[in-house]
Structures are given as C-alpha cells and as structure tokens.
Design an enzyme around this catalytic site. Structure first.
Site, PDB file in Angstrom:
ATOM      1  N   GLY A  38      46.607  29.661   3.404  1.00 48.44           N
ATOM      2  CA  GLY A  38      46.236  28.723   4.539  1.00 48.44           C
ATOM      3  C   GLY A  38      46.306  29.821   5.597  1.00 48.44           C
ATOM      4  O   GLY A  38      45.052  29.682   6.220  1.00 48.44           O
ATOM      5  N   SER A  62      43.651  32.823  -1.291  1.00 48.63           N
ATOM      6  CA  SER A  62      43.128  32.313   0.155  1.00 48.63           C
ATOM      7  C   SER A  62      44.056  33.374   0.742  1.00 48.63           C
ATOM      8  O   SER A  62      43.753  35.082   0.416  1.00 48.63           O
ATOM      9  CB  SER A  62      43.490  31.167   0.333  1.00 48.63           C
ATOM     10  N   TYR A  63      45.027  32.736   1.456  1.00 47.30           N
ATOM     11  CA  TYR A  63      45.790  34.101   2.304  1.00 47.30           C
ATOM     12  C   TYR A  63      46.926  35.200   1.366  1.00 47.30           C
ATOM     13  O   TYR A  63      47.550  35.514   1.797  1.00 47.30           O
ATOM     14  CB  TYR A  63      46.740  33.335   3.240  1.00 47.30           C
ATOM     15  N   ASP A  96      32.163  29.796  -2.504  1.00 44.96           N
ATOM     16  CA  ASP A  96      33.322  29.744  -1.278  1.00 44.96           C
ATOM     17  C   ASP A  96      32.525  30.742  -0.422  1.00 44.96           C
ATOM     18  O   ASP A  96      32.148  31.304  -0.058  1.00 44.96           O
ATOM     19  CB  ASP A  96      34.568  30.200  -1.945  1.00 44.96           C
ATOM     20  N   HIS A 108      36.381  27.998  -3.394  1.00 41.63           N
ATOM     21  CA  HIS A 108      37.550  28.804  -3.060  1.00 41.63           C
ATOM     22  C   HIS A 108      38.724  27.854  -3.776  1.00 41.63           C
ATOM     23  O   HIS A 108      39.846  29.449  -3.413  1.00 41.63           O
ATOM     24  CB  HIS A 108      37.781  28.075  -1.375  1.00 41.63           C
TER      25      HIS A 108
END
Length: 678
Positions: free
Chosen positions: A316, A411-412, A598, A650
């Site tokens: 996120g 991701s994060y 991605d 992603h």
C-alpha cells in the site's frame, strides 16, 4: 541450426536475409530495408519513365530491421523526397528481435524535428460476446510521436508480428495511416459510421478487451503509485532505519484459550465442493488499552503438520492482504463475476505451505482501533503491531510455535517484511518467550530505496516505450535523485510530463487490459475486474459472519485499500537496504522477485537497489522453467536470490499463478528455480 533461429537472429548471425524457403511473414522485420529501397526506386523512376506512374502516397514499416547504414541512407533519401506523403514506422513494444528501442535509436540518427510530441493514442473498438454488441470502449493502444513527414508509433502489448498479437490496435493504427491522420488521442476519437463500427467489430472480435479502471479495489486506487508521484504526501524525508533497543520491550500477550476453535470457518458462502483443508479467521488484539485489533485469514495446507508456516503481507501502504493476497492472488479461492461464488485456485500457495494473510496496520480491511489517532501510523508502529500479532497468534495456535516460519509480501511490504524480520531476529535474542523460528523472507516487486525507485522507474518507462526520448533526457539531465535537496522546478516539470505521458493504463501491468462493467467473465485466468468481485463478496453480511469479521460494526464498507492511511503515513525511511544487508548476514534465506511488466515497483528499480548492495554473484543469470516454458530469470548472490517472473505485473500470482507457485515452492525448498524444461 536454422530451426532454432528466428529469421532476424539468422540475419544478425549471417548478415543476409532469411532463406527463401521461409514463409513470407517471417521477413517482416527485414522489410525495414525492402520498403525504403523500393520507395526510393519508385520515386526515382517516376521522373524518368513514360509508363504508368505508381501513385505512391506513403509507407508503413513494422518492426523494421534498421541496423545497417544503408537503411539510414535509404530512409533519409526517401524522407527528403516524401514531402507529400506519409512514412509510418510502428513497433510492437514486447518484441526483442527488432525492438522499439532499436527503432528509437535509429530515429535519433535521422535528426528529425518533432512536430507533434509523444502522446498516448486510443484504440477504439466494439466487440461481441455471445452475440451481444457492447458499447464502444477505448483504451491506450500505444504511443505516437510525429516528426516532419515521419510518424513513429508503438503498439502496446504487441510483439514482432504486430497484427498477430494485437489485431484491433493494428487495424486502428492502419486505418489512421490510410486516412493520413495521427492515431486518435482521447477525447479526439473520430466519429464512426454504423457500418464501419460493425466492420471493426467483426474484425476485432474479442481481439482486444478494452476496459476502464474498476470502481473498487487495487486497480481503481493504486496507493503506491500515488505515494511516489505525490512527494508532498510523504511525511518523512531522509529518514534512516532506526537502531533497535538492546533491551526487550515486553509486548502484550492476551488469553487465547478457546479462540482457535471459535475462529474455525465452517464453510465460506459459495465455496466449491471438496474443500480438503481447514480455514480460520478472526481478530487478534494487539493493544487492549487502545482497542486495537488485527484481522487475519489462515488457510492451512492439506497436510499442515508437514508444511511450514508463512505470513503474507500486502503493501500500500494501507492495502488488504485478505482482499488482494487471499482473494486475488495466492489464496485457495477466487471470486466469480457477480461476487457470490468462489472457484478453487489450482495454484494456491497453501498447496505447499500454511498461509496467514494479515490485514495490517489497524484501519486496513477489517482491522480496527477504537482510538482514531492510531490511523495515523507508519513503519515502526506497523512492525511492532505485526510482531505482537504473531506472538499472540502462536499462543492461539501453539502447534506452530516450533514450525519453520517464513514471511512473504509485495509492494510496500518491501518495507514491512525486512522491518518485521529484523524485529523478530532482535527479540529472539533477548526475550524469554517462545522464539519465532524465522527461516526466510521473500518480497515481490518491492519498494526498497527511494533513489533506486526514482531512477529505475523513469528508465523502465523509457526502455518500455512509455515516454518520449525528450522527457527521459530531461529527467536524466535535470533530476538528481541521490540529492537530499528538493527537486528543481525543471525536474518536477519533466516528472509530471512522464507521469502524464503514460496515459490511462494499468500501472501494475503495463500490458494488461483495464476493467469495465462489460468485461466477460474469465475462469482460471487473469480477470481485470476481479477486485470488484472480491469487494462485493467481502461486503456480503453472510460472508463477514462466516469469517467472524466486522464484529464491532466498522463504519463504512470494507475496502481493498484505505486511502486515509496511505496519505497520512508518517514514518518511512528512504531506504531499507541496510536491513536487507543485515538479513543476508543472519543466516536466513532472502529472495527478491519481480514481475517484469510492473511499472510501479519495476524490475529495473529492484536491480538498481541490488546494485547498491554490492553483493557477489554466486550463480550467474539464467532462464528458469516451468510448464516447459521460460518462467523468468534468476541470479544467485551470496545469501540473496533475485528472480524475475516473465509476463507478470505488480501482483505476480494474479498474472502468472503457475510461475508464481513454482517460484514460491523453490523458495521454501531453498533451491534455485529449475533451469531445465522438466
């Protein structure tokens, strides 16, 4: 052997055209020589012959072989003689034989002036499904730039034979060429008469599903992309990783008696028959004073006692591991169109491990706090709460206390995973409660380092034909992403141009279709609307009851991502590379993997981050295989493995589930992905 070579590979190796016995379609690339040479001959003979003149109006070259000096000379000659007609050069952007990059290098050698700057053009089609004519939809067909008397156009998602891979986009491009117009840019879509609409419909039948962003979910709101594109949202600048205290700070451990049985899921609404594994879900309190509790979903393996325990974290910051990871990526089920039924994911990761999906931090998904200030949070607090969750969860499920434990995420989670791993290893040394038996971490398309992220993103955009030469040169010349100083106005202007130039594409997968309400249902394949289905499913009261979720009446609907949390994130270091370096020295397995389509946290940004670690190569780069195809590429460093997943975006397991499972199984076995076809 000729049978193992493409025509263009033969040309590169042997310096001549493909043998005459080859099919005509195989020499499209070498037409980059044929077309300008023939055009030059036509123009020369037009002046000196008394026979019927060939009324040449333009040439279009697709994936043209431009390497030799003779091409540049011929094209220049044709260019000088072609003031009244069009030269179109198009490139499918997934071709590596005669790539878009090679064409751009050749165009730079021509020294032409830009007439119409680089822009995203629209591919407009209608399509039929089960004899139902859907309304006209639009999507980015590729990118175009007009020079004086020459136009260069890319075709998004097309390979060497452009019309074979992207029928509709190729036809729309060809139509524009015949009309002497540039490909249309939204909203300048030409009005089409009914007969032409029907004609295109029949030609383009389901050739290119066009969608717009979904109303709900990951694709409608891409928090990390916004996080990067709007630096003003980032509250911390030049933070470094904090040193952990040498003394142990006790964490809350609550009573867990009877809670495992209460968390067991009898059955999920709409689940398929024959479910042969146990599922659990519920809340774990991490701070009783604040009233803060994290929600989890746990899918055991068919043989749980012989499989490791794995924690999955989505990023996120502010996105749900239940809605994204469990329901749209690697979980045991996917949601059907309509949001009422589930179908079994044959490539679920609980085939080989017991998987916990944690909604973290509080405020994400069904996780909550009774203290509103808890929703302004950051890396340090998230890691502490996740650790408290694990300690309490292991008390609830004591049979897993000594089990091998691994963490994965994307991701994060490039921040979440190494920070939590560091905290676990640190606390294992100084606490007297049961140590967490951490054996490895794997992070997919992660955000690791702000400098590598910025440099790598814009280089990825350019190498994948998403931005113009001029924009890329402007960024390289005006932006110093290693500097602690704010970016210059010129740098910000070029960054803004780059972000705008991408057009309306899915940043998570630059070749994927977008979602619309008219998208036909997909089974056992990527569906761009899948997050809408999980949104509907997880907001169904019967589903929430079966999950033991939303027991306190959270205000508003469940959402895949909480924008408030992401935009108020107040603690994030500029780099976690020191933590990753620390983990590589700890004896645990460290894997980083990247889906190569991605653009949010691209394969290029990860490679730039790895270069900063200065690790020695142990096993050189090689192609790995699954299902008799190249699954991607891998390189083993000392105590760290980097793997790409071919054709994945992603959210790697969403786009390439079989390849993702092969990678994950290799990670669990501490073996490199297979290097042969078997």
């Amino acid at each position: 052997m000729l049978s193992n070579m493409s025509p263009m590979q033969y040309i590169y190796n042997h310096g001549g055209p493909w043998p005459p016995s080859a099919p005509l379609g195989s020499i499209i690339g070498y037409a980059g020589h044929y077309m300008p040479q023939l055009s030059q001959l036509i123009l020369d003979n037009k002046k000196i012959t008394n026979q019927t003149v060939i009324n040449l109006k333009g040439i279009a070259m697709q994936k043209s072989f431009h390497a030799h000096t003779s091409f540049c000379y011929s094209t220049a000659v044709v260019y000088r003689k072609s003031t009244n007609w069009n030269i179109l050069n198009c490139s499918g952007d997934t071709d590596i034989v005669v790539s878009a990059t090679t064409t751009r290098y050749v165009l730079n050698k021509l020294g032409l002036s830009v007439k119409t700057p680089w822009y995203a053009y629209i591919s407009y089609i209608s399509f039929l499904v089960e004899r139902i004519l859907y309304s006209m939809l639009v999507q980015v067909g590729g990118y175009a730039v007009e020079y004086d008397n020459l136009t260069f156009v890319t075709v998004r998602g097309a390979g060497h034979f452009v019309p074979s891979r992207q029928h509709a986009r190729a036809l729309c491009l060809f139509s524009s060429f015949l009309d002497g117009n540039l490909p249309p840019s939204y909203p300048n879509i030409p009005k089409m008469k009914g007969a032409l609409v029907l004609y295109l419909t029949l030609i383009c039948l389901v050739a290119s599903a066009t969608q717009c962003y979904g109303e709900h979910g990951y694709y409608g709101y891409d928090p990390l992309a916004k996080f990067f594109k709007a630096p003003s949202l980032r509250k911390s600048v030049n933070h470094v990783n904090k040193e952990l205290d040498s003394e142990y700070s006790p964490v809350y451990i609550g009573p867990q008696d009877g809670l495992k049985a209460a968390d067991k899921i009898t059955a999920l609404p709409g689940e398929p028959k024959g479910v042969n594994f146990d599922q659990y879900s519920g809340y774990v309190t991490v701070d009783p004073k604040a009233g803060r509790a994290l929600f989890y979903y746990f899918a055991e393996s068919q043989n749980p006692s012989t499989k490791p325990l794995v924690l999955w974290l989505n990023g996120g910051p502010g996105c749900s591991s239940l809605g994204a990871g469990a329901m749209n990526e690697l979980g045991p089920f996917r949601v059907t169109k309509g949001g009422k039924m589930l179908w079994k994911n044959p490539y679920a990761w609980n085939n080989v491990a017991n998987i916990i999906f944690l909604e973290s931090p509080a405020g994400v998904g069904f996780s909550y706090s009774n203290t509103s200030s808890d929703y302004i949070t950051g890396d340090t607090k998230s890691a502490a709460d996740a650790y408290t969750f694990l300690v309490n969860w292991l008390e609830r499920f004591p049979e897993y206390k000594t089990r091998d434990f691994l963490m994965t995420g994307e991701s994060y989670a490039g921040h979440y995973v190494p920070q939590l791993a560091q905290l676990i290893l640190h606390n294992n040394k100084i606490t007297n409660h049961t140590a967490i038996n951490l054996k490895g971490v794997a992070i997919g398309n992660g955000y690791y380092d702000i400098e590598a992220q910025a440099n790598g993103s814009y280089d990825y955009y350019w190498t994948h034909a998403l931005i113009s030469d001029e924009i890329h040169h402007g960024i390289v010349s005006n932006c110093n992403f290693s500097s602690a100083d704010p970016p210059t106005e010129a740098c910000q202007a070029y960054q803004s141009q780059a972000n705008s130039a991408l057009g309306n594409i899915d940043n998570d997968n630059i070749y994927a279709p977008l979602c619309s309400s008219n998208t036909p249902p997909w089974i056992n394949a990527y569906d761009p609307c899948s997050f809408n289905y999980s949104y509907t499913y997880l907001n169904t009261p019967a589903v929430q009851k079966s999950l033991h979720a939303n027991t306190t009446g959270i205000p508003g609907p469940w959402e895949t991502c909480n924008g408030y949390i992401g935009s108020n994130w107040d603690d994030e270091p500029d780099t976690v590379l020191p933590l990753i370096k620390e983990l590589t020295s700890s004896g645990i397995s460290v894997w980083l993997y990247s889906g190569d389509t991605d653009s949010v946290c691209s394969v290029t940004t990860t490679r730039y981050a790895l270069n900063k670690l200065g690790l020695s190569v142990k096993t050189p780069w090689y192609a790995w295989y699954t299902q008799d195809e190249v699954g991607g590429y891998a390189v083993e460093y000392e105590n760290l493995t980097f793997v790409t997943v071919r054709g994945a975006g992603h959210l790697v397991p969403s786009y390439q589930p079989a390849r993702a499972l092969t990678l994950f199984a290799s990670f669990l076995d501490r073996k490199l992905p297979p290097s042969n076809h078997s």
